[in-house]
Design a protein around this motif. Structure first.
Motif, short mmCIF file in Angstrom:
data_model
loop_
_atom_site.label_atom_id
_atom_site.label_comp_id
_atom_site.label_asym_id
_atom_site.label_seq_id
_atom_site.Cartn_x
_atom_site.Cartn_y
_atom_site.Cartn_z
N ALA A 154 1.56 4.05 -1.91
CA ALA A 154 0.12 4.30 -1.98
C ALA A 154 -0.66 2.98 -1.94
O ALA A 154 -1.71 2.89 -1.30
CB ALA A 154 -0.21 5.07 -3.25
N TYR A 155 -0.15 1.96 -2.60
CA TYR A 155 -0.81 0.66 -2.61
C TYR A 155 -0.89 0.07 -1.20
O TYR A 155 -1.89 -0.50 -0.80
CB TYR A 155 -0.05 -0.33 -3.50
N THR A 156 0.22 0.18 -0.49
CA THR A 156 0.29 -0.38 0.85
C THR A 156 -0.72 0.30 1.78
O THR A 156 -1.45 -0.37 2.51
CB THR A 156 1.70 -0.21 1.43
N ASP A 167 -5.10 3.29 9.84
CA ASP A 167 -5.92 4.45 9.53
C ASP A 167 -5.69 4.88 8.09
O ASP A 167 -6.62 5.23 7.37
CB ASP A 167 -5.56 5.58 10.51
N GLY A 168 -4.43 4.88 7.69
CA GLY A 168 -4.11 5.25 6.32
C GLY A 168 -3.42 6.59 6.22
O GLY A 168 -2.78 6.90 5.22
N GLU A 169 -3.56 7.40 7.26
CA GLU A 169 -2.98 8.74 7.23
C GLU A 169 -1.74 8.84 8.10
O GLU A 169 -1.21 9.92 8.34
CB GLU A 169 -4.00 9.77 7.70
N HIS A 194 5.99 -6.72 -0.58
CA HIS A 194 5.67 -5.52 -1.36
C HIS A 194 5.32 -5.88 -2.80
O HIS A 194 4.42 -5.30 -3.39
CB HIS A 194 6.86 -4.54 -1.33
N ALA A 195 6.02 -6.86 -3.33
CA ALA A 195 5.73 -7.31 -4.69
C ALA A 195 4.29 -7.82 -4.79
O ALA A 195 3.58 -7.51 -5.75
CB ALA A 195 6.70 -8.41 -5.08
N LEU A 196 3.86 -8.56 -3.79
CA LEU A 196 2.50 -9.10 -3.79
C LEU A 196 1.47 -7.99 -3.68
O LEU A 196 0.42 -8.02 -4.33
CB LEU A 196 2.34 -10.10 -2.64
N ILE A 197 1.76 -6.99 -2.86
CA ILE A 197 0.84 -5.86 -2.71
C ILE A 197 0.67 -5.14 -4.04
O ILE A 197 -0.43 -4.79 -4.44
CB ILE A 197 1.35 -4.88 -1.63
N VAL A 198 1.78 -4.97 -4.74
CA VAL A 198 1.70 -4.29 -6.04
C VAL A 198 0.91 -5.13 -7.03
O VAL A 198 0.06 -4.61 -7.76
CB VAL A 198 3.10 -3.99 -6.59
N ASN A 199 1.16 -6.42 -7.04
CA ASN A 199 0.40 -7.29 -7.93
C ASN A 199 -1.09 -7.20 -7.64
O ASN A 199 -1.92 -7.10 -8.54
CB ASN A 199 0.84 -8.74 -7.77
N LEU A 200 -1.43 -7.24 -6.38
CA LEU A 200 -2.84 -7.16 -5.99
C LEU A 200 -3.44 -5.83 -6.42
O LEU A 200 -4.52 -5.79 -7.00
CB LEU A 200 -2.96 -7.29 -4.46
#
Length: 224
Positions: A154-156, A167-169, A194-200
């Motif tokens: 979901a974060y990504t 688009d996201g979908e 992925h770790a950075l995305i989660v941190n953000l």
DNA sequence: ACCCAGGGTCATA
DNA sequence: TATGACCATGGG
């Protein structure tokens, strides 16, 4: 007008740009804290649509009961296992899913045997287990088996769609494939990304984004 | 008192 | 293929 979201061509520049900004801000993250590869896999299942703080409580319950091993979990009956998992929510269904996974994992000879399998067949095996879907499978492949897969959670989706890059979908496989193709790299790179995305996401991009202080700065086009 | 979180399955049309 | 119901706790 086509209603189904097309997979936009992601370019490497954008992906690398985001990575570098996040990397500069957060430093090296060394993500998915766990004492063992098995714990990573258990956490992947317990983490389904669940706040990580709740997952940790359940993992601690398992640890306290010396139940963070395949055989220990298989020795527990459903009620006992579900009770240990309670804080992570969906505890009845997660007890089943965890058991389904562990039966397979143990039966396959655990990591020692599975490490020699190629990523695609490993992924198919994981997806065939009731309770393991695309993201959970990829969590395991990347963080327990160190295979180069781009996890789409979901974060990504939220990040890259807010950046206007997707688009996201899109369907999971399409998106994961497009991201992985645009950003060729090894498992360590996907791990860190992925770790950075989660941190953000945890710090800045929740329901009320703190865009003023977001490390993406004006690179982020999201308007709250 | 709401809203949501690092998803996945199943039934239905 | 594509929606919707369902699973459930704990923190904001």
């Amino acid at each position: 007008m086509s209603k189904k979201p097309k997979v936009k061509a992601l370019n490497q520049r954008d992906l690398v740009g985001v990575f570098e900004r996040l990397s500069k801000h957060f430093g090296k993250t060394r993500w998915w804290p766990a004492d063992s590869r098995f714990e990573v896999m258990v956490g992947a299942i317990l983490g389904q649509n669940t706040a990580w703080t709740n997952v940790e409580k359940a993992l601690n319950n398992l640890r306290s009961a010396d139940a963070l091993t395949p055989t220990a979990i298989l020795d527990l009956n459903h009620e006992s296992l579900a009770e240990l998992l309670r804080p992570s929510g969906y505890y009845n269904i997660k007890a089943k899913r965890l058991r389904n996974f562990v039966e397979w994992f143990y039966g396959q000879g655990e990591c020692k045997q599975l490490d020699s399998r190629d990523t695609e067949s490993l992924r198919l095996d994981l997806l065939a287990i009731n309770g393991i879907g695309n993201e959970t499978a990829d969590d395991m492949l990347l963080y327990a088996f160190e295979r180069p897969v781009f996890i789409v959670d979901a974060y990504t989706r939220r990040l890259f769609s807010r950046l206007g890059m997707i688009d996201g979908e899109e369907k999971y496989d399409e998106l994961s494939g497009a991201l992985g193709q645009a950003l060729t790299g090894d498992a360590a790179l996907y791990n860190e990304y992925h770790a950075l995305i989660v941190n953000l996401a945890k710090d800045y991009c929740r329901v009320k984004p703190l865009c003023m202080s977001c490390p993406l700065g004006k690179h982020c086009q999201f308007e709250p």
